[in-house]
Design an enzyme around this catalytic site. Structure first.
Site, PDB file in Angstrom:
ATOM      1  CG  ASP A   1      22.446 -27.300 112.922  1.00 11.89           C
ATOM      2  OD1 ASP A   1      23.386 -28.019 112.538  1.00 11.89           O
ATOM      3  OD2 ASP A   1      22.607 -26.104 113.234  1.00 11.89           O
TER       4      ASP A   1
HETATM    5  C1  NOJ Z   1      26.138 -27.200 113.296  1.00 16.68           C
HETATM    6  C2  NOJ Z   1      25.948 -25.799 112.814  1.00 16.68           C
HETATM    7  O1  NOJ Z   1      24.968 -25.155 113.565  1.00 16.68           O
HETATM    8  C3  NOJ Z   1      25.573 -25.722 111.347  1.00 16.68           C
HETATM    9  O2  NOJ Z   1      25.637 -24.378 110.953  1.00 16.68           O
HETATM   10  C4  NOJ Z   1      26.469 -26.574 110.506  1.00 16.68           C
HETATM   11  O3  NOJ Z   1      26.070 -26.493 109.157  1.00 16.68           O
HETATM   12  C5  NOJ Z   1      26.410 -28.002 110.987  1.00 16.68           C
HETATM   13  N1  NOJ Z   1      26.848 -28.058 112.376  1.00 16.68           N
HETATM   14  C6  NOJ Z   1      27.259 -28.934 110.147  1.00 16.68           C
HETATM   15  O4  NOJ Z   1      28.595 -28.679 110.288  1.00 16.68           O
END
Ligand code: NOJ
Length: 713
Positions: A257
């Site tokens: 993430d």
């Molecule tokens: C953080 C989030 O937790 C995740 O769900 C997302 O895909 C990413 N950012 C990218 O935007």
């Protein structure tokens, strides 16, 4: 030698690490541009994928840098969070899950994939598969709710929808199932918080949707921000390398993430970025989202001996193979195209989905609205809140495409005089509008009171310790109720919102969640009875946050709650039952279930049981009913939940019609994770419980006996 092997042989270390580097094009609000820095990095072969960049021109320009200006011409991945529609916005996942229809789940993902693929996207950070049982957690909005079986079915449908039959088709995009795992178990509903749960709950509750995603051929998986039992998921060898890769055999791409690799330092498991990068790679994380740790620090990790070239090569190989599966080497400028008909179909699908996601919670005879109504008041801060109808994570959706509740009602009730007053703002401290709103209410035969949250009050980093009505909405609602008007409360929210006093006093309460573009039309269709509501709760709706976590599949205790016995598992100040159970949702009809039966009372491993029941529509409108089947394992070596969802069926019933609904259960449905968490079925008795929701008292039940091959029971 195939293309990927040839490439691997000619790549420098930096080029390899470039493939593992996933960068963002900047926050979506700044628009789709690649910042200067990323442009240079792409040119130098230091980027494997870009996200938050879309649109033919922007994507083609970035792809051109990779394909034409880098030494090896490896094309880029283009990712985006497409949780409930790309340009056309569908209901948020928690609402869509409540339709309990895998075909709809698949169709909305397919439509979103097509729109996204037209704009150059080839990978989406979806579906979000976090089981969530705490309405404080803002991300409950993004996923399939509280139940692992429902979550698994949702996962399969979404992956089929996004990926289509063949990833190399221009209309297919790679699905990235997230967040692996147990992110939704955040204590006290606080986002990113450290999770401490048993292996049993991991295997029974949090992992099944991911097991289903892998089996459905999901191209990639994103690790979660949180730690589980002290081990951050970004570096969790036991769960990522040993379980996901080893046990499930997942050989797709694993993506961290956002900045999560660098965050291993803050977690307290890495001393510096070099260690962080090494820990993540060793755990099996292939792509580094945004932290740049792989690119900058893996050379040093190599020289310190924390990782070896084999670890890096394995990750690069997986990324290149994904690019190959997507057909990017042959077709790097891979834009799908859509026809006017596709666009129209998407809008129609948005309307159908929005109508079916609406959940009628209570109706004391006021709905559907009478045809002859002449004076209608539409009150509240959500009534004309166009942008909020999109809900959280609305990708490329646009407020101007949304129909507000007010607009929907004005169009649906052309002969009524409709007066609108906002009353208060969603979360502000203003109360001047309350008196004039009440004046409007007094003149009306019915008040549609539109309350709830703004779109940004759920989703990531949008947790609420007190998930009730924000701002001064309660004051507004109490004042409107005190006028004595007939109030229909319409709640827009990304979570079950706790306002039991409102539900008690309003003549009807409708959960509309965030329905996307067609919100206003859909809600007007349901309120006026043009559409018979059929949404069901994918998550238990508590009276109060003090009951949380609350979910239907809890375990018994030695002292189950008993109102007459104080020494039982209960509260002094609140009921133990929720306000609304999982599966709850009314229609304008009344369906009766009778005659639950099984085709056999005893069964062995490998055998199926057919369960049937008769459903009768005792109402005056045609209806779509969802009928749930739960099991209860009465005696097992590990206490089983009091109920476990194993199937559901739909019945479309004309007024007065009776249909027999059938469920086929294989003996696997009766298994649970035993020793080493491999599935076992223990010989003995099971109850099969069938009903319209998880409220125990209303379920029909029949008992069956499982005999193992030795004939024991
Ligand atoms: C953080 C989030 O937790 C995740 O769900 C997302 O895909 C990413 N950012 C990218 O935007």
């Amino acid at each position: 030698m195939n293309k990927v092997e040839r490439l691997m042989q000619s790549m420098t270390l930096e080029e390899k690490l470039g493939q593992l580097n996933l960068v963002t094009a900047g926050r979506m609000i700044t628009g789709p541009t690649v910042g200067g820095d990323a442009t240079e990095d792409i040119r130098a072969g230091r980027v494997g994928g870009v996200f938050n960049l879309w649109g033919r021109e922007a994507v083609a320009n970035a792809q051109r840098l990779a394909v034409e200006e880098t030494r090896l011409g490896v094309p880029l991945l283009f990712g985006l969070d497409i949780l409930h529609g790309h340009r056309t916005i569908f209901p948020i996942p928690i609402a869509e899950a409540g339709i309990f229809d895998p075909l709809i789940w698949e169709r909305t993902a397919r439509a979103a994939a097509l729109e996204a693929a037209c704009e150059g996207i080839n990978m989406t950070f979806a579906p979000m598969l976090d089981i969530a049982r705490d309405p404080r957690w803002g991300r409950i909005a993004e996923g399939p709710g509280e139940d692992p079986f429902l979550g698994a079915k949702f996962a399969e449908a979404k992956i089929r929808g996004f990926q289509g039959g063949d990833l190399s088709q221009r209309t297919s995009i790679a699905a990235v199932a997230k967040h692996f795992c147990a992110y939704g178990a955040a204590p006290a509903g606080r986002d990113y918080a450290a999770v401490d749960i048993s292996d049993r709950s991991l295997h029974e509750t949090y992992l099944p949707p991911f097991v289903a995603a892998v089996a459905a051929g999901c191209a990639a998986i994103m690790t979660a921000f949180n730690s589980v039992n002290g081990a951050p998921m970004t570096s969790n060898r036991a769960l990522v390398r040993d379980f996901l890769r080893g046990k499930l055999g997942f050989d797709g791409v694993i993506i961290s993430d956002y900045t999560a690799i660098a965050e291993l330092i803050e977690h307290g498991v890495a001393g510096d970025l070099v260690e962080a990068a090494a820990l993540a790679l060793k755990a099996g994380v292939d792509m580094d989202m945004v932290s740049g740790a792989y690119l900058r620090c893996l050379p040093e990790a190599l020289s310190r001996g924390f990782v070896d070239l084999g670890d890096i090569d394995a990750a690069v190989d997986r990324v290149l193979r994904l690019k190959q599966r997507l057909g990017l080497f042959d077709d790097p400028y891979r834009f799908a195209s859509e026809t006017e008909q596709d666009k129209q179909a998407s809008r129609e699908l948005a309307l159908e989905t929005a109508r079916r996601a609406i959940t009628l919670l209570v109706n004391r005879g006021v709905l559907p609205l009478a045809n002859e109504l002449r004076h209608v008041a539409v009150i509240g801060p959500l009534a004309n809140a166009r942008a909020d109808m999109l809900g959280p994570w609305s990708a490329v959706g646009a407020a101007q495409n949304c129909v507000t509740i007010l607009e929907g009602l004005v169009a649906a009730l052309p002969r009524a005089d409709i007066r609108f007053h906002e009353g208060v703002s969603i979360a502000g401290d203003d109360a001047e509008g309350i008196a004039p709103a009440c004046a409007v209410a007094r003149e009306a035969e019915v008040v549609i009171l539109c309350l709830g949250e703004s779109a940004s009050m759920s989703g990531e980093a949008a947790c609420r310790a007190t998930p009730g009505l924000p701002g001064r909405q309660r004051e507004l609602a109490e004042a409107v109720l005190a006028t004595g008007a007939a109030v229909v409360a319409v709640i827009a929210s990304g979570r079950p919102l706790t306002a039991p006093w409102l539900v008690e006093r309003a003549r009807a309460t409708v959960a509309m969640w965030f329905l996307g573009d067609m919100a206003g039309r859909a809600i007007a269709d349901v309120l006026t009875g043009r559409i018979n509501p059929s949404g069901r709760l994918a998550v238990t709706w508590p009276h109060d946050v003090g009951q949380v976590p609350i979910f239907y599949a809890s375990r018994s205790t030695g002292r189950p709650p008993d109102a007459d016995d104080p020494f039982t598992s209960r509260y002094l100040d609140l009921p133990t039952a929720p306000l609304f159970s999982f599966g709850h949702g009314l229609s304008y009809s009344r369906v009766e279930l009778t005659n639950l039966r099984v085709d056999r009372n005893e069964f062995h491993a490998g055998e199926n049981i057919e369960v049937t029941a008769d459903a009768t529509n005792a109402g005056k409108m045609a209806t779509e009913e969802t009928i749930f089947l739960f099991i209860r394992d009465r005696v097992a070596i590990v206490a089983r939940p009091i109920m476990e969802l194993k199937a559901w069926a739909k019945a479309m019933l004309a007024p007065g019609e009776t249909k027999t609904v059938a469920f086929a259960l294989s003996s696997d449905s009766f298994s649970f994770p035993g020793e080493d968490f491999a599935p076992v079925i223990e010989p003995g008795e099971f109850d099969i419980l069938v009903g319209l929701n998880a409220e125990r008292a209303n379920l029909l039940s029949v008992r069956v006996l499982f005999r193992d091959s030795a004939g024991d029971a």
